[in-house]
Enzyme design. Structure first.
Site, PDB file in Angstrom:
ATOM      1  N   TYR A 184       0.850  -1.204   0.000  1.00 33.38           N
ATOM      2  CA  TYR A 184       0.000   0.000   0.000  1.00 33.38           C
ATOM      3  C   TYR A 184       0.881   1.248   0.000  1.00 33.38           C
ATOM      4  CZ  TYR A 184      -4.055   2.933   1.006  1.00 33.38           C
ATOM      5  OH  TYR A 184      -5.057   3.887   0.930  1.00 33.38           O
ATOM      6  N   LYS A 215       1.002   3.895  -3.156  1.00 31.65           N
ATOM      7  CA  LYS A 215       0.523   5.270  -2.975  1.00 31.65           C
ATOM      8  C   LYS A 215       1.676   6.282  -3.096  1.00 31.65           C
ATOM      9  CE  LYS A 215      -3.899   4.510  -2.345  1.00 31.65           C
ATOM     10  NZ  LYS A 215      -4.913   5.046  -3.281  1.00 31.65           N
ATOM     11  N   ILE A 272     -10.138   7.972   7.099  1.00 27.87           N
ATOM     12  CA  ILE A 272     -11.464   8.395   6.631  1.00 27.87           C
ATOM     13  C   ILE A 272     -12.443   7.240   6.872  1.00 27.87           C
ATOM     14  CG2 ILE A 272     -12.802   9.326   4.694  1.00 27.87           C
ATOM     15  CD1 ILE A 272     -10.407  11.126   5.431  1.00 27.87           C
TER      16      ILE A 272
HETATM   17  P1  NDP Z   1     -13.704   1.931  -0.300  1.00 26.50           P
HETATM   18  O1  NDP Z   1     -13.116   0.574  -0.162  1.00 26.50           O
HETATM   19  O2  NDP Z   1     -14.852   2.301   0.529  1.00 26.50           O
HETATM   20  O3  NDP Z   1     -14.060   2.223  -1.833  1.00 26.50           O
HETATM   21  C1  NDP Z   1     -13.184   1.885  -2.864  1.00 26.50           C
HETATM   22  C2  NDP Z   1     -13.977   1.435  -4.060  1.00 26.50           C
HETATM   23  O4  NDP Z   1     -13.030   1.064  -5.108  1.00 26.50           O
HETATM   24  C3  NDP Z   1     -14.798   0.163  -3.773  1.00 26.50           C
HETATM   25  O5  NDP Z   1     -16.102   0.286  -4.291  1.00 26.50           O
HETATM   26  C4  NDP Z   1     -13.995  -0.909  -4.466  1.00 26.50           C
HETATM   27  O6  NDP Z   1     -14.747  -2.028  -4.877  1.00 26.50           O
HETATM   28  C5  NDP Z   1     -13.463  -0.138  -5.661  1.00 26.50           C
HETATM   29  N1  NDP Z   1     -12.400  -0.898  -6.323  1.00 26.50           N
HETATM   30  C6  NDP Z   1     -11.478  -1.714  -5.772  1.00 26.50           C
HETATM   31  N2  NDP Z   1     -10.716  -2.277  -6.710  1.00 26.50           N
HETATM   32  C7  NDP Z   1     -11.161  -1.819  -7.903  1.00 26.50           C
HETATM   33  C8  NDP Z   1     -10.802  -2.054  -9.246  1.00 26.50           C
HETATM   34  N3  NDP Z   1      -9.812  -2.903  -9.570  1.00 26.50           N
HETATM   35  N4  NDP Z   1     -11.475  -1.401 -10.223  1.00 26.50           N
HETATM   36  C9  NDP Z   1     -12.497  -0.575  -9.924  1.00 26.50           C
HETATM   37  N5  NDP Z   1     -12.907  -0.334  -8.670  1.00 26.50           N
HETATM   38  C10 NDP Z   1     -12.250  -0.941  -7.671  1.00 26.50           C
HETATM   39  O7  NDP Z   1     -12.486   2.919  -0.010  1.00 26.50           O
HETATM   40  P2  NDP Z   1     -12.377   4.514   0.207  1.00 26.50           P
HETATM   41  O8  NDP Z   1     -13.539   5.220  -0.344  1.00 26.50           O
HETATM   42  O9  NDP Z   1     -11.962   4.756   1.586  1.00 26.50           O
HETATM   43  O10 NDP Z   1     -11.082   4.754  -0.699  1.00 26.50           O
HETATM   44  C11 NDP Z   1     -11.032   5.610  -1.823  1.00 26.50           C
HETATM   45  C12 NDP Z   1      -9.569   5.918  -2.090  1.00 26.50           C
HETATM   46  O11 NDP Z   1      -9.021   6.633  -0.984  1.00 26.50           O
HETATM   47  C13 NDP Z   1      -8.679   4.683  -2.273  1.00 26.50           C
HETATM   48  O12 NDP Z   1      -7.744   4.920  -3.302  1.00 26.50           O
HETATM   49  C14 NDP Z   1      -7.979   4.559  -0.940  1.00 26.50           C
HETATM   50  O13 NDP Z   1      -6.751   3.883  -1.047  1.00 26.50           O
HETATM   51  C15 NDP Z   1      -7.808   6.016  -0.565  1.00 26.50           C
HETATM   52  N6  NDP Z   1      -7.613   6.268   0.848  1.00 26.50           N
HETATM   53  C16 NDP Z   1      -8.538   5.862   1.787  1.00 26.50           C
HETATM   54  C17 NDP Z   1      -8.341   6.163   3.124  1.00 26.50           C
HETATM   55  C18 NDP Z   1      -9.324   5.806   4.197  1.00 26.50           C
HETATM   56  O14 NDP Z   1      -8.998   6.014   5.380  1.00 26.50           O
HETATM   57  N7  NDP Z   1     -10.490   5.298   3.908  1.00 26.50           N
HETATM   58  C19 NDP Z   1      -7.127   6.870   3.566  1.00 26.50           C
HETATM   59  C20 NDP Z   1      -6.241   7.221   2.510  1.00 26.50           C
HETATM   60  C21 NDP Z   1      -6.484   6.931   1.208  1.00 26.50           C
HETATM   61  P3  NDP Z   1     -14.629  -3.404  -4.000  1.00 26.50           P
HETATM   62  O15 NDP Z   1     -15.732  -3.337  -3.047  1.00 26.50           O
HETATM   63  O16 NDP Z   1     -14.796  -4.478  -5.035  1.00 26.50           O
HETATM   64  O17 NDP Z   1     -13.269  -3.436  -3.373  1.00 26.50           O
END
Ligand code: NDP
Length: 249
Positions: free
Chosen positions: A154, A158, A187
């Site tokens: 990760y 990132k 988050i």
């Molecule tokens: P979530 O897991 O809630 O949402 C991420 C979404 O991306 C899910 O619907 C997931 O689907 C989808 N996804 C995963 N793999 C793929 C793929 N190969 N193609 C298309 N869609 C895909 O996460 P967040 O909303 O929290 O995260 C959003 C972004 O923010 C991410 O990049 C995360 O790394 C980043 N982030 C999040 C933090 C946090 O604390 N939440 C902190 C820092 C960064 P599925 O259900 O199938 O996995």
């Protein structure tokens, strides 16, 4: 008047969490939104909600690590709305495994979604932005893209998004294509459901920042909205912490 009136925005990973919140906010601010995710049910539900609120939306199933899916997504998006002004590379997956715990296959999977997915998004959307005379790309990195707390793959994935963003900002700036990275801290989304399960764990997470609470998807969405909009017309190559002051501790 909406802050994104006349714009077309593509947001990946929009079935839930931050991507879904960004899609709703962008539509409310006047953008036509193309929402994509692996989870077809999630994006279809969100599309109905956005339409019900008067927004314009196209939902497409997409795996961001697939080059073929990117070609198809961008083609269908342009066919539906004529152009793409804004790209939010948001889809991502998380693993806390260390260097010695994680297998090569798992390591490569995380890189293929978080990093290669971001690269492919820019590769397929930038030519349309070049034709249109500009655009804004927001790449969702993480606090883990700046310092070493997270997991081996990760952190690596990132961190790469952070410098890939700066490379693209330099390369395409003269064509008025802006590229910035956003670095959320903790988050409250389904991604962290295991980590934030108990009251105690939520209190602990809140204590890791200068502010006394954890972040919500809307806290990230407002920053992404600003960077995506013309209000940020002189901002590119930047990195934006949304971490409640965690990195100042
Ligand atoms: P979530 O897991 O809630 O949402 C991420 C979404 O991306 C899910 O619907 C997931 O689907 C989808 N996804 C995963 N793999 C793929 C793929 N190969 N193609 C298309 N869609 C895909 O996460 P967040 O909303 O929290 O995260 C959003 C972004 O923010 C991410 O990049 C995360 O790394 C980043 N982030 C999040 C933090 C946090 O604390 N939440 C902190 C820092 C960064 P599925 O259900 O199938 O996995």
């Amino acid at each position: 008047m909406g802050r994104l009136d006349g714009k077309v925005a593509l947001i990946t990973g929009a079935a839930r969490g931050q991507g879904a919140t960004e899609a709703e906010l962008f539509a409310k601010e006047g953008a036509k939104v193309i929402i994509t995710d692996l989870q077809e049910e999630g994006i279809n539900e969100l599309a109905n909600k956005i339409k019900g609120n008067g927004g314009t939306v196209l939902a497409l199933k997409q795996d961001v690590s697939s080059e073929e899916d990117w070609q198809k997504t961008v083609d269908e998006g342009i066919k539906a709305f004529g152009k793409i002004d804004i790209l939010v590379n948001n889809a991502g997956i998380l693993s806390f495994k260390t260097v010695t715990e994680i297998s090569k296959a798992e390591f490569e999977k995380i890189l293929s979604i978080n990093t290669t997915g971001t690269f492919l998004g820019m590769k397929y959307v930038i030519p349309n932005m070049q034709e249109n005379g500009g655009g804004s790309i927001v790449n969702i990195s993480s606090l883990a893209g700046i310092y070493g707390v997270g997991g081996a793959a990760y952190n690596a994935s990132k961190g790469a998004v952070r410098t890939l963003t700066k490379n693209a900002a330099l390369t395409y700036g003269k064509e008025s294509i802006r590229v910035n990275s956003v670095h959320p801290g903790t988050i409250d989304t389904p991604m962290l459901k295991d980590v934030l399960q108990t009251e105690e764990s939520r209190e602990h997470a809140a204590s890791t920042g200068a502010l006394p609470y954890i972040g919500q998807p809307i806290d990230v969405a407002y920053c992404v909205l600003f960077l995506a909009s013309d209000e940020a017309r002189f901002i590119t190559g930047g990195e934006y912490l949304i971490d409640g002051g965690a990195l100042t501790m």
